[in-house]
Motif scaffolding. Structure first.
Motif, mmCIF file in Angstrom:
data_model
loop_
_atom_site.group_PDB
_atom_site.id
_atom_site.type_symbol
_atom_site.label_atom_id
_atom_site.label_comp_id
_atom_site.label_asym_id
_atom_site.label_seq_id
_atom_site.Cartn_x
_atom_site.Cartn_y
_atom_site.Cartn_z
ATOM 1 N N GLN A 81 1.000 -1.112 -0.296
ATOM 2 C CA GLN A 81 0.036 0.020 0.172
ATOM 3 C C GLN A 81 0.886 1.273 -0.096
ATOM 4 O O GLN A 81 0.543 2.135 -0.654
ATOM 5 C CB GLN A 81 -0.878 -0.063 1.168
ATOM 6 N N SER A 82 2.022 1.160 0.544
ATOM 7 C CA SER A 82 2.735 2.337 0.808
ATOM 8 C C SER A 82 3.531 2.532 -0.702
ATOM 9 O O SER A 82 3.690 3.599 -1.006
ATOM 10 C CB SER A 82 4.139 2.090 1.904
ATOM 11 N N ALA A 83 3.947 1.349 -1.208
ATOM 12 C CA ALA A 83 4.372 1.644 -2.635
ATOM 13 C C ALA A 83 3.511 2.059 -3.672
ATOM 14 O O ALA A 83 3.922 2.855 -4.511
ATOM 15 C CB ALA A 83 4.874 0.274 -2.931
ATOM 16 N N VAL A 84 2.354 1.703 -3.477
ATOM 17 C CA VAL A 84 1.227 2.191 -4.742
ATOM 18 C C VAL A 84 0.887 3.466 -4.281
ATOM 19 O O VAL A 84 0.918 4.456 -5.288
ATOM 20 C CB VAL A 84 0.011 1.340 -4.147
ATOM 21 N N ASN A 85 1.081 4.337 -2.950
ATOM 22 C CA ASN A 85 0.601 5.385 -2.716
ATOM 23 C C ASN A 85 1.769 6.575 -3.336
ATOM 24 O O ASN A 85 1.736 7.395 -3.713
ATOM 25 C CB ASN A 85 0.727 5.679 -1.073
ATOM 26 N N VAL A 86 3.327 6.134 -3.263
ATOM 27 C CA VAL A 86 4.168 6.464 -3.604
ATOM 28 C C VAL A 86 4.263 6.762 -5.208
ATOM 29 O O VAL A 86 4.470 7.691 -5.774
ATOM 30 C CB VAL A 86 5.608 5.975 -3.204
ATOM 31 N N LEU A 87 3.894 5.392 -5.682
ATOM 32 C CA LEU A 87 3.680 5.463 -7.361
ATOM 33 C C LEU A 87 2.492 6.516 -7.862
ATOM 34 O O LEU A 87 2.590 6.895 -8.668
ATOM 35 C CB LEU A 87 3.357 4.017 -7.816
ATOM 36 N N ALA A 88 1.432 6.421 -6.885
ATOM 37 C CA ALA A 88 0.381 7.176 -7.399
ATOM 38 C C ALA A 88 0.772 8.692 -7.444
ATOM 39 O O ALA A 88 0.232 9.489 -8.158
ATOM 40 C CB ALA A 88 -0.880 7.036 -6.588
ATOM 41 N N LYS A 89 1.632 9.021 -6.258
ATOM 42 C CA LYS A 89 1.984 10.459 -6.171
ATOM 43 C C LYS A 89 3.050 10.731 -7.505
ATOM 44 O O LYS A 89 2.690 11.793 -7.960
ATOM 45 C CB LYS A 89 2.817 10.741 -4.879
ATOM 46 N N ARG A 90 3.793 9.773 -7.791
ATOM 47 C CA ARG A 90 4.550 10.105 -8.752
ATOM 48 C C ARG A 90 3.908 10.182 -10.167
ATOM 49 O O ARG A 90 4.198 11.148 -11.014
ATOM 50 C CB ARG A 90 5.595 8.902 -9.019
ATOM 51 N N VAL A 91 2.832 9.397 -10.387
ATOM 52 C CA VAL A 91 2.189 9.563 -11.647
ATOM 53 C C VAL A 91 1.372 10.727 -11.758
ATOM 54 O O VAL A 91 1.310 11.298 -12.493
ATOM 55 C CB VAL A 91 1.057 8.278 -11.771
#
Length: 110
Positions: A81-91
């Motif tokens: 979930q943390s990795a997905v949040n970071v990726l969502a911010k980058r996207v």
């Protein structure tokens, strides 16, 4: 009906190794239907109690192993979930950069 019978047989088979650890002696008086001595009954009841205790201990160990596995999976899910949040911010940042680059220079808010 067959499925429930199969499940019962599976449960009995799964419990069989635990019962093999505590072997109860066969009481000849119980087989004939006559209880010759009260000690026979007490011994049989004590043996069944030992078998139940062994099954309960095995179940507790299994529950602890399952709980540990669930905790491990929960940690992995939290990390994902943390990795997905970071990726969502980058996207989101990349999309904002694309929108900025597509905006004509005259309309940019500088």
């Amino acid at each position: 009906m067959r499925r429930s019978l199969g499940l019962i047989l599976l449960l009995l088979a799964a419990a069989a190794p635990a019962r093999a650890d505590v072997a109860c002696p066969v009481q000849a008086s119980g087989v004939s239907g006559v209880i010759a001595d009260q000690k026979d009954v007490i011994g049989a009841v004590n043996c069944l109690g030992q078998q139940l205790a062994r099954l309960r201990n095995d179940a507790t160990v299994s529950d602890r192993a399952t709980a540990a596995r669930i905790d491990d999976l929960a940690r992995q899910i939290a990390a994902l979930q943390s990795a997905v949040n970071v990726l969502a911010k980058r996207v989101g940042a990349l999309e904002a950069n694309i929108v900025d680059s597509e905006t004509p220079l005259a309309k940019r808010p500088w």
